[in-house]
Design a protein around this motif. Structure first.
Motif, PDB file in Angstrom:
ATOM      1  N   PHE A   1     -34.006 -15.493 -19.245  1.00 59.88           N
ATOM      2  CA  PHE A   1     -34.811 -15.382 -20.469  1.00 59.88           C
ATOM      3  C   PHE A   1     -34.033 -15.641 -21.763  1.00 59.88           C
ATOM      4  O   PHE A   1     -34.651 -15.854 -22.809  1.00 59.88           O
ATOM      5  CB  PHE A   1     -35.458 -14.000 -20.535  1.00 59.88           C
ATOM      6  CG  PHE A   1     -36.486 -13.779 -19.457  1.00 59.88           C
ATOM      7  CD1 PHE A   1     -37.723 -14.418 -19.529  1.00 59.88           C
ATOM      8  CD2 PHE A   1     -36.215 -12.973 -18.366  1.00 59.88           C
ATOM      9  CE1 PHE A   1     -38.681 -14.228 -18.531  1.00 59.88           C
ATOM     10  CE2 PHE A   1     -37.156 -12.778 -17.361  1.00 59.88           C
ATOM     11  CZ  PHE A   1     -38.394 -13.412 -17.446  1.00 59.88           C
ATOM     12  N   SER A   2     -32.695 -15.648 -21.698  1.00 58.67           N
ATOM     13  CA  SER A   2     -31.931 -15.824 -22.944  1.00 58.67           C
ATOM     14  C   SER A   2     -32.123 -17.213 -23.541  1.00 58.67           C
ATOM     15  O   SER A   2     -32.082 -17.375 -24.767  1.00 58.67           O
ATOM     16  CB  SER A   2     -30.440 -15.578 -22.689  1.00 58.67           C
ATOM     17  OG  SER A   2     -29.934 -16.537 -21.766  1.00 58.67           O
ATOM     18  N   GLY A   3     -32.349 -18.212 -22.678  1.00 57.17           N
ATOM     19  CA  GLY A   3     -32.525 -19.576 -23.175  1.00 57.17           C
ATOM     20  C   GLY A   3     -33.734 -19.725 -24.070  1.00 57.17           C
ATOM     21  O   GLY A   3     -33.798 -20.636 -24.911  1.00 57.17           O
ATOM     22  N   LYS A   4     -34.721 -18.852 -23.903  1.00 56.92           N
ATOM     23  CA  LYS A   4     -35.928 -18.907 -24.730  1.00 56.92           C
ATOM     24  C   LYS A   4     -35.710 -18.272 -26.098  1.00 56.92           C
ATOM     25  O   LYS A   4     -36.502 -18.484 -27.024  1.00 56.92           O
ATOM     26  CB  LYS A   4     -37.073 -18.199 -24.014  1.00 56.92           C
ATOM     27  CG  LYS A   4     -37.433 -18.836 -22.670  1.00 56.92           C
ATOM     28  CD  LYS A   4     -38.535 -18.064 -21.963  1.00 56.92           C
ATOM     29  CE  LYS A   4     -38.856 -18.707 -20.613  1.00 56.92           C
ATOM     30  NZ  LYS A   4     -39.924 -17.971 -19.876  1.00 56.92           N
ATOM     31  N   VAL A   5     -34.615 -17.479 -26.211  1.00 62.08           N
ATOM     32  CA  VAL A   5     -34.356 -16.766 -27.466  1.00 62.08           C
ATOM     33  C   VAL A   5     -33.145 -17.356 -28.181  1.00 62.08           C
ATOM     34  O   VAL A   5     -33.201 -17.676 -29.371  1.00 62.08           O
ATOM     35  CB  VAL A   5     -34.128 -15.257 -27.193  1.00 62.08           C
ATOM     36  CG1 VAL A   5     -33.869 -14.526 -28.503  1.00 62.08           C
ATOM     37  CG2 VAL A   5     -35.318 -14.668 -26.460  1.00 62.08           C
ATOM     38  N   VAL A   6     -32.042 -17.505 -27.436  1.00 62.91           N
ATOM     39  CA  VAL A   6     -30.796 -18.018 -28.014  1.00 62.91           C
ATOM     40  C   VAL A   6     -30.410 -19.293 -27.261  1.00 62.91           C
ATOM     41  O   VAL A   6     -29.850 -19.235 -26.171  1.00 62.91           O
ATOM     42  CB  VAL A   6     -29.655 -16.982 -27.905  1.00 62.91           C
ATOM     43  CG1 VAL A   6     -28.423 -17.465 -28.650  1.00 62.91           C
ATOM     44  CG2 VAL A   6     -30.115 -15.639 -28.436  1.00 62.91           C
ATOM     45  N   ARG A   7     -30.691 -20.439 -27.853  1.00 63.23           N
ATOM     46  CA  ARG A   7     -30.491 -21.707 -27.148  1.00 63.23           C
ATOM     47  C   ARG A   7     -29.029 -22.172 -27.176  1.00 63.23           C
ATOM     48  O   ARG A   7     -28.597 -22.896 -26.294  1.00 63.23           O
ATOM     49  CB  ARG A   7     -31.380 -22.795 -27.757  1.00 63.23           C
ATOM     50  CG  ARG A   7     -32.872 -22.518 -27.559  1.00 63.23           C
ATOM     51  CD  ARG A   7     -33.718 -23.675 -28.066  1.00 63.23           C
ATOM     52  NE  ARG A   7     -35.133 -23.417 -27.880  1.00 63.23           N
ATOM     53  CZ  ARG A   7     -35.790 -23.646 -26.751  1.00 63.23           C
ATOM     54  NH1 ARG A   7     -35.141 -24.162 -25.722  1.00 63.23           N
ATOM     55  NH2 ARG A   7     -37.074 -23.382 -26.661  1.00 63.23           N
ATOM     56  N   LYS A   8     -28.290 -21.802 -28.193  1.00 59.98           N
ATOM     57  CA  LYS A   8     -26.933 -22.321 -28.360  1.00 59.98           C
ATOM     58  C   LYS A   8     -25.901 -21.616 -27.478  1.00 59.98           C
ATOM     59  O   LYS A   8     -24.853 -22.170 -27.181  1.00 59.98           O
ATOM     60  CB  LYS A   8     -26.508 -22.195 -29.832  1.00 59.98           C
ATOM     61  CG  LYS A   8     -27.268 -23.111 -30.775  1.00 59.98           C
ATOM     62  CD  LYS A   8     -26.967 -24.585 -30.485  1.00 59.98           C
ATOM     63  CE  LYS A   8     -27.672 -25.506 -31.468  1.00 59.98           C
ATOM     64  NZ  LYS A   8     -27.412 -26.922 -31.165  1.00 59.98           N
ATOM     65  N   ILE A   9     -26.197 -20.381 -27.067  1.00 57.53           N
ATOM     66  CA  ILE A   9     -25.228 -19.627 -26.254  1.00 57.53           C
ATOM     67  C   ILE A   9     -25.653 -19.700 -24.796  1.00 57.53           C
ATOM     68  O   ILE A   9     -26.788 -19.360 -24.450  1.00 57.53           O
ATOM     69  CB  ILE A   9     -25.153 -18.148 -26.710  1.00 57.53           C
ATOM     70  CG1 ILE A   9     -24.761 -18.083 -28.189  1.00 57.53           C
ATOM     71  CG2 ILE A   9     -24.155 -17.381 -25.852  1.00 57.53           C
ATOM     72  CD1 ILE A   9     -24.742 -16.682 -28.750  1.00 57.53           C
ATOM     73  N   PRO A  10     -24.748 -20.144 -23.897  1.00 57.90           N
ATOM     74  CA  PRO A  10     -25.093 -20.236 -22.474  1.00 57.90           C
ATOM     75  C   PRO A  10     -25.507 -18.878 -21.909  1.00 57.90           C
ATOM     76  O   PRO A  10     -24.880 -17.852 -22.208  1.00 57.90           O
ATOM     77  CB  PRO A  10     -23.793 -20.718 -21.820  1.00 57.90           C
ATOM     78  CG  PRO A  10     -23.002 -21.328 -22.935  1.00 57.90           C
ATOM     79  CD  PRO A  10     -23.382 -20.586 -24.172  1.00 57.90           C
ATOM     80  N   GLY A  11     -26.557 -18.881 -21.098  1.00 56.33           N
ATOM     81  CA  GLY A  11     -27.059 -17.635 -20.536  1.00 56.33           C
ATOM     82  C   GLY A  11     -26.039 -16.912 -19.688  1.00 56.33           C
ATOM     83  O   GLY A  11     -25.941 -15.677 -19.726  1.00 56.33           O
ATOM     84  N   SER A  12     -25.238 -17.656 -18.919  1.00 56.43           N
ATOM     85  CA  SER A  12     -24.238 -17.017 -18.055  1.00 56.43           C
ATOM     86  C   SER A  12     -23.168 -16.310 -18.875  1.00 56.43           C
ATOM     87  O   SER A  12     -22.722 -15.211 -18.527  1.00 56.43           O
ATOM     88  CB  SER A  12     -23.592 -18.062 -17.134  1.00 56.43           C
ATOM     89  OG  SER A  12     -23.040 -19.121 -17.895  1.00 56.43           O
TER      90      SER A  12
END
Length: 543
Positions: A171-182
């Motif tokens: 779900f992080s990609g939907k909120v913070v696109r610049k920081i890799p989810g992993s």
């Protein structure tokens, strides 16, 4: 500047993956990073793709873990070096294009199989299972049998940690696109686990530091002792590493070409992959190849030249030297969550499902490769998958090759190799015309003899039309030679018609001029029938 920023971001993305792949492969976490540094630099510096990012990948986890269990880390070093040499040879002999001939169902089958196997290796860390000192088996069925027997030892704190990591990545990609989810998952989950240990007394969540001693330095190069016995024992594993590395790197480069409208040099790419796998293990690294996910990250962040890949390697080197001690606080369950996402992305379940609607032969290859990868190992899966795919392909080709017999007359309306177009051409008495439509190879070598036995006739002249035979192999030549010799014993003359230049040259080298006579190898059916008339002394009946 675009390459600098792309390299920085890719280096950050590669960090958690390199650590996770290293641990899952059975080596210490810093060796995953060392692989990403050295192999990543060499692949970018020497490679045939402008934007390919190299390093350890999930595809190698299964094979590396198996080699270490059987031969130890020294065996892995030798196998990786051997694979590197094989990759360099593939590139030098310009065999990069051969990889493209590996059937797609095989690639999907073993990729999906690897995904299932990766997930299986992470079950213990996801649930925090305790085995009471029992060694975890290397095989798929053995692992699940052990898990089933110890599932009453589940540590729900570990499970919650894995679940939190997976949810953050998803779900992080939907909120913070610049920081890799992993990376976000590692930072947040590690911080929470550290606080729980320090202030809440919850110390049942295993971290990297609980299992490994991390060295924040590049080790000195160490050349292993290589003997013939070692080479002989490790050759199958080395072949698997080389084939897998070649397939994954060239697939990644091809996908990248489509994204940037470029074209990579497959042979240069193989040489670079080979060089990386020769040098990296000297420093304790594991096998490396082109990484699709990191390459896509490079493209999406503006990478345009190999400089981005080199910067990515430098970023990882600085992290190793300056920040690696902090990695000891990363929970093993968090890394397991990252690898679950990697396995899901590798599974290609949508493609797998779509391929199940294809012809039965392709489905058979897909399922056999998948189950062999999961239940046994990748080496057996690729070998047997390729053999089955080749056999099924040859069966298809053999089925398309038809042999027909013409006894009365030839209809010129459908002919392309005769001079007369407006009337039917009669076949003289005592002459039979056989038509071969398709390649004359070992797959249909006996088909011709069976057709002749079926009719059981003994004409004076037997014309074999080969205008639709694109090639003939050694078995076909042997079969045709035996047919000619048998016919000569039965006083039957063989005349070949419509032989193309390639087949003609092959027959000439095989001695067919001496066997049946140069005059009996004719360019088209008109000449062949005229030759048959002379041989039989009969005239074609008109009308």
């Amino acid at each position: 500047m675009a390459d600098l920023m792309a390299g920085l971001i890719v280096g950050i993305v590669a960090l958690p993956l390199a650590i996770a792949f290293g641990i899952a492969s059975g080596v210490s976490p810093e060796k995953g990073i060392i692989t990403a540094i050295i192999a990543g630099f060499i692949i970018s510096f020497l490679g045939g793709s402008k934007i390919q990012i190299g390093g350890p990948t999930g595809a190698f986890i299964v094979i590396v873990y198996g080699i270490i269990q059987q031969y130890g880390e020294k065996g892995l070093i030798v196998a990786t070096i051997m694979a590197g040499v094989l990759l360099v040879l593939l590139g030098l002999f310009k065999l990069g294009a051969i990889i493209k001939f590996i059937p797609y169902p095989i690639i999907v089958g073993f990729t999906s199989g690897i995904a299932v196997t990766i997930f299986t290796t992470q079950v213990a860390d996801i649930f925090g299972l305790s085995f009471g000192g029992e060694v975890v088996p290397g095989d798929f069925l053995g692992k699940w049998a052990l898990y089933a027997g110890h599932f009453d030892t589940v540590n729900w704190w570990n499970t919650a940690t894995s679940a939190a990591s997976i949810l953050i990545i998803v779900f992080s990609g939907k909120v913070v696109r610049k920081i890799p989810g992993s990376l976000l998952a590692i930072v947040l989950v590690t911080a929470v686990v550290y606080l729980l240990k320090t202030y809440a007394g919850i110390d049942c969540i295993d971290t990297i530091g609980d299992r490994f001693t991390i060295k924040a330095e590049l080790p000195e190069a160490e050349v292993p002792v290589i003997t013939w016995e070692v080479i002989n024992g490790l050759l199958p594993a080395a072949l698997t590493i080389a084939v897998l590395g070649a397939i994954e790197s060239l697939l990644s480069a091809t996908v990248a070409d489509g994204m940037i409208g470029d074209r990579h040099d497959s042979n240069a790419e193989l040489i670079a992959q080979g060089a990386a796998n020769i040098i990296t293990p000297l420093f304790g690294g594991i096998p490396a190849t082109g990484a699709i996910a990191r390459t896509m990250t490079n493209i999406n962040n503006g990478g345009k030249t190999p400089v981005a890949g080199i910067v990515h390697a430098v970023v990882l080197l600085l992290i190793l030297l300056l920040l690696m001690p902090l990695a000891q606080y990363i929970p093993m369950a968090c890394l397991a969550g990252i690898l679950v996402i990697v396995a899901y992305n590798m599974s290609e379940w949508r493609t797998f499902k779509a391929l199940m609607k294809n012809p039965k032969s392709d489905v058979s290859v897909l399922l056999i490769t998948f189950f062999l990868t999961v239940v046994f190992d990748l080496t057996i899966a690729i070998e047997i998958g390729l053999v089955i795919a080749c056999l099924l392909f040859m069966r298809r080709v053999a089925e398309t090759t038809e042999i027909s017999v013409i006894k009365d007359e030839i209809n010129p309306s459908a002919e392309v190799d005769i001079a007369i177009k407006d009337e039917h051409i009669g076949i003289p008495k005592g002459v039979e015309v056989y038509e071969i439509n398709g390649p004359y190879f070992f797959g249909i070598a006996n088909k011709f003899e069976e057709q002749m036995i079926l009719f059981g006739d003994k004409p004076d002249v037997r014309i074999i039309r080969m205008r639709k035979v694109p090639f003939i192999d050694s078995t076909g030549i042997h079969n045709l030679t035996n047919l000619c010799r048998t016919s000569q014993k039965e006083k039957i003359t063989i005349v070949l018609s419509g032989v193309n230049r390639k087949v003609h040259d092959t027959l000439e080298k095989a001695g067919f001029y001496e066997l049946i006579g140069k005059d009996n190898i004719c360019p088209n059916i008109n000449v062949a029938l005229d030759r048959a008339k002379k041989l039989t002394g009969e005239m074609v009946q008109e009308g």
